[in-house]
Enzyme design. Structure first.
Site, PDB file in Angstrom:
ATOM      1  CB  CYS A 146      -1.885   7.240   1.191  1.00  0.00           C
ATOM      2  SG  CYS A 146      -3.346   6.521   1.941  1.00  0.00           S
TER       3      CYS A 146
ATOM      4  CD  GLU B 200      -3.113  -1.009   0.512  1.00  0.00           C
ATOM      5  OE1 GLU B 200      -3.250   0.018  -0.180  1.00  0.00           O
ATOM      6  OE2 GLU B 200      -3.948  -1.913   0.561  1.00  0.00           O
TER       7      GLU B 200
HETATM    8  P1  NAD Z   1       8.245   5.032   4.712  1.00  0.00           P
HETATM    9  O1  NAD Z   1       8.270   4.247   3.455  1.00  0.00           O
HETATM   10  O2  NAD Z   1       9.341   5.976   4.961  1.00  0.00           O
HETATM   11  O3  NAD Z   1       8.186   4.037   5.986  1.00  0.00           O
HETATM   12  C1  NAD Z   1       7.195   3.039   6.114  1.00  0.00           C
HETATM   13  C2  NAD Z   1       7.681   1.938   7.047  1.00  0.00           C
HETATM   14  O4  NAD Z   1       8.775   1.240   6.456  1.00  0.00           O
HETATM   15  C3  NAD Z   1       8.210   2.450   8.380  1.00  0.00           C
HETATM   16  O5  NAD Z   1       7.734   1.575   9.391  1.00  0.00           O
HETATM   17  C4  NAD Z   1       9.714   2.361   8.206  1.00  0.00           C
HETATM   18  O6  NAD Z   1      10.421   2.253   9.421  1.00  0.00           O
HETATM   19  C5  NAD Z   1       9.845   1.097   7.392  1.00  0.00           C
HETATM   20  N1  NAD Z   1      11.079   0.944   6.606  1.00  0.00           N
HETATM   21  C6  NAD Z   1      11.910   1.910   6.140  1.00  0.00           C
HETATM   22  N2  NAD Z   1      12.897   1.345   5.391  1.00  0.00           N
HETATM   23  C7  NAD Z   1      12.674   0.007   5.387  1.00  0.00           C
HETATM   24  C8  NAD Z   1      13.323  -1.117   4.774  1.00  0.00           C
HETATM   25  N3  NAD Z   1      14.409  -0.969   4.008  1.00  0.00           N
HETATM   26  N4  NAD Z   1      12.803  -2.353   4.970  1.00  0.00           N
HETATM   27  C9  NAD Z   1      11.688  -2.522   5.715  1.00  0.00           C
HETATM   28  N5  NAD Z   1      11.029  -1.500   6.322  1.00  0.00           N
HETATM   29  C10 NAD Z   1      11.514  -0.251   6.154  1.00  0.00           C
HETATM   30  O7  NAD Z   1       6.813   5.785   4.734  1.00  0.00           O
HETATM   31  P2  NAD Z   1       6.306   6.930   5.708  1.00  0.00           P
HETATM   32  O8  NAD Z   1       7.047   8.185   5.439  1.00  0.00           O
HETATM   33  O9  NAD Z   1       6.213   6.439   7.102  1.00  0.00           O
HETATM   34  O10 NAD Z   1       4.789   7.096   5.215  1.00  0.00           O
HETATM   35  C11 NAD Z   1       4.385   7.958   4.183  1.00  0.00           C
HETATM   36  C12 NAD Z   1       4.182   7.180   2.899  1.00  0.00           C
HETATM   37  O11 NAD Z   1       3.260   6.109   3.110  1.00  0.00           O
HETATM   38  C13 NAD Z   1       3.568   8.037   1.802  1.00  0.00           C
HETATM   39  O12 NAD Z   1       4.175   7.730   0.584  1.00  0.00           O
HETATM   40  C14 NAD Z   1       2.108   7.601   1.804  1.00  0.00           C
HETATM   41  O13 NAD Z   1       1.423   7.816   0.589  1.00  0.00           O
HETATM   42  C15 NAD Z   1       2.246   6.138   2.109  1.00  0.00           C
HETATM   43  N6  NAD Z   1       1.000   5.581   2.635  1.00  0.00           N
HETATM   44  C16 NAD Z   1       0.274   4.778   1.814  1.00  0.00           C
HETATM   45  C17 NAD Z   1      -0.938   4.283   2.248  1.00  0.00           C
HETATM   46  C18 NAD Z   1      -1.778   3.415   1.354  1.00  0.00           C
HETATM   47  O14 NAD Z   1      -2.698   2.790   1.861  1.00  0.00           O
HETATM   48  N7  NAD Z   1      -1.512   3.351   0.061  1.00  0.00           N
HETATM   49  C19 NAD Z   1      -1.401   4.572   3.543  1.00  0.00           C
HETATM   50  C20 NAD Z   1      -0.616   5.387   4.360  1.00  0.00           C
HETATM   51  C21 NAD Z   1       0.587   5.895   3.887  1.00  0.00           C
END
Ligand code: NAD
Length: 536
Positions: free
Chosen positions: A318, A284
């Site tokens: 998002c 997502e």
């Molecule tokens: P992010 O990708 O920076 O982090 C998401 C998660 O991934 C965190 O828990 C982080 O610690 C973890 N993470 C980071 N690097 C990793 C790796 N290499 N391996 C495994 N896990 C890792 O996202 P964010 O800044 O927390 O959230 C914002 C983003 O999320 C935006 O792009 C938003 O659109 C998206 N989002 C999407 C939805 C959806 O349903 N499509 C919902 C909410 C947020």
């Protein structure tokens, strides 16, 4: 986006009792979160944490709310092993009984709905009604999953062979790893936990490193329910931490399904890692959502709809509206009305009930906003509203407040960076179109495909929009904004948003292991397709 994470490497340290604002201490105390010692951020049946310390900060004031002891590499492995063990037990608990556990979780959440909502506001920064709304979403999906616990039906299929029947049987899948983003620190986990648990799985949660307190408060409520039912706590495990903790969960072959919510950048890495070990994933990822306003639209609905879509959660959903396509006939009227609403916005304490505009989550998000605005200026975009960072009086002078921005870039080439990338901030880019086909083309011309909305009263436009030549997003709304989905329908996006589906619809079917079982109850053993493997 890149998460701002303050990591303090200090396994042993002594510190003085902190003086927390009453604004924060009241909320933390109501949820039994300690005010004067470091907090354990790992739960696998027991609370622990001996990894890096992360600080949870309030985005509205900059105040450090607490220090959390995250999972060490050994603790992640131990939690994964305990989660698997818990699954082996839990898969044999009948589904309606699992539903009863969910009902109790629902009651636990409902009894702390306001307090948990306030914590989301304090730690994430979204305004109070949205913080509480997230907890309500978790409650709603528990109700939904309770019903599902008696309806996760398989199928009986007609066999071509006499005296045979084929069954499609859903069984529990295994361990589900949930990795979540900062902006929905409750609801996304709720969608996953509820479906995973009703399906008979054990879940291990790796929340965002900037919202650890919310995950600890939620896990504490669930842990109490599991304990009351003599079930292993690792059915709903928690490992707080940053990238390394996330990577360890994603790599583990003990985790059958990784449900990842976050940026496209990290989602690409996670997706590839899971595929490389033949695991299952639900992705997502980021959105880049458009609203299209036709000349026949009811502007008294469309203007506030776009306003909420673009500015709600300070543009950090998002599904936030990032692109606005206005038909030439109504463009100037629409923008005049929209600018009036933007002009009425006042930033403030997101805990106050009349505040509509809270802070950005981190300093990095403010920088992203500022860099994008200066890029818009460098390409001669018209900035109609906003473009500045707010500085508020104490105690909000350490907060991350920015002014929501409306811009009209000169180019309408959707391949340009300003149109094609998700900027996770309240910036709305506007373009003017001549006909619906042109606007649908722009809607579909970006890599992402999460949410989209058309404002019209004409059935012909509606038919085109939701049909084969219409929007290619996962969410295709009419006279409703891009954000604010309900749990009943499956939620998710297409293309670089990752094709994942969560919550309602038939999303539950991803959380089970499907078997096709051919049963022969005859005295013959014929082969399918009339194949004869016999020399007689
Ligand atoms: P992010 O990708 O920076 O982090 C998401 C998660 O991934 C965190 O828990 C982080 O610690 C973890 N993470 C980071 N690097 C990793 C790796 N290499 N391996 C495994 N896990 C890792 O996202 P964010 O800044 O927390 O959230 C914002 C983003 O999320 C935006 O792009 C938003 O659109 C998206 N989002 C999407 C939805 C959806 O349903 N499509 C919902 C909410 C947020």
């Amino acid at each position: 986006m890149i998460i701002f994470k303050r990591v303090v490497q200090s396994p042993i340290h002594i510190r003085a009792k902190r003086c927390l604002s009453s604004r924060a201490s009241g909320i933390l105390s109501a949820l039994n979160i300690s005010l004067d010692k470091d907090i354990e951020g790992v739960y696998d049946g027991e609370w622990k944490g001996s990894g890096d310390i992360i600080e949870s900060s309030c985005p509205a004031t900059g105040e450090v709310l607490a220090r959390v002891k995250t999972a060490s590499p050994a603790e992640v492995l131990e939690a994964l092993a305990k989660t698997r063990e818990a699954y082996l037990h839990f898969r044999n608990v009948p589904a309606p009984r699992r539903g009863e556990v969910l009902r109790q979780i629902r009651e636990g959440l409902a009894s702390k709905r306001e307090e948990l909502g306030a914590l989301v506001t304090l730690e994430m920064g979204k305004i109070r009604t949205e913080g509480v709304g997230e907890v309500q979403e978790f409650i709603d999906i528990c109700d939904y999953a309770l019903g599902l616990s008696r309806m996760m039906n398989g199928r009986v299929i007609a066999s071509e062979r006499p005296g045979h029947s084929i069954l499609e049987v859903p069984n529990p899948l295994g361990v589900v790893g949930v990795l979540s983003a900062f902006n929905f620190p409750v609801a996304v986990y709720g969608w996953n936990l509820a479906l995973s648990l009703t399906a008979g799985n054990a879940t291990i949660w790796k929340p965002s490193p900037t919202t650890p307190l919310t995950s600890i408060a939620i896990t504490s409520i669930i842990a109490q329910v599991l304990k009351n039912n003599n079930l292993p706590g690792a059915i709903a495990g928690l490992v707080t931490g940053g990238q390394q903790v996330g990577e360890a969960v994603v790599r583990s072959t003990d985790v059958e399904l990784i449900s990842f919510t976050g940026s496209e950048r990290v989602g690409r890495i996670v997706g590839q890692t899971v595929v490389s070990r033949f695991g299952k994933s639900i992705l997502e990822l980021g959105g880049n959502n458009a609203s299209i306003v036709m000349p026949d639209a009811d502007l008294s609905l469309a203007v506030p709809g776009v306003f909420f879509g673009a500015v709600g959660t300070a543009g950090q959903r998002c599904t936030s509206t990032r692109r606005l396509f206005l038909h030439r006939q109504i463009a100037s009227d629409f923008l005049e009305r929209l600018q009036k609403l933007y002009g009425s916005l006042k930033p403030g304490d997101p805990l106050e009930h009349n505040t509509l505009l809270g802070p950005m989550h981190t300093r990095e998000a403010v920088n992203l906003y500022a860099n994008t605005v200066s890029h818009l200026r460098s390409i001669d975009a018209d900035i109609l509203s906003g473009g500045e960072i707010y500085s508020l009086p104490s105690p909000f002078d350490g907060g991350n407040f920015v002014r929501p921005t409306i811009a009209i870039p000169k180019s309408v080439n959707m391949k340009d960076r300003i149109w094609s990338t998700e900027t996770f901030a309240p910036i709305l880019n506007v373009a003017v179109f001549e006909d619906l086909e042109e606007a649908i083309g722009w809607n579909n011309a970006v890599p992402q495909g999460l949410s989209s909305s058309l404002w019209t009263r004409d059935m012909r436009n509606l038919g085109k929009w939701i049909g084969p030549s219409g929007s290619d997003a996962g969410i295709v709304n009419v006279n409703a904004g891009t954000s604010g989905a309900e749990i009943g329908a499956s939620f998710g996006g297409n293309k670089s948003t990752g094709w994942g589906r969560e919550a309602g619809g038939d999303s539950w079917s991803q959380y089970v292991r499907w078997s096709a079982c051919t049963i022969n109850f005859s005295n013959e053993a014929p082969l399918a397709q009339g194949v004869n493997f016999n020399n007689d």
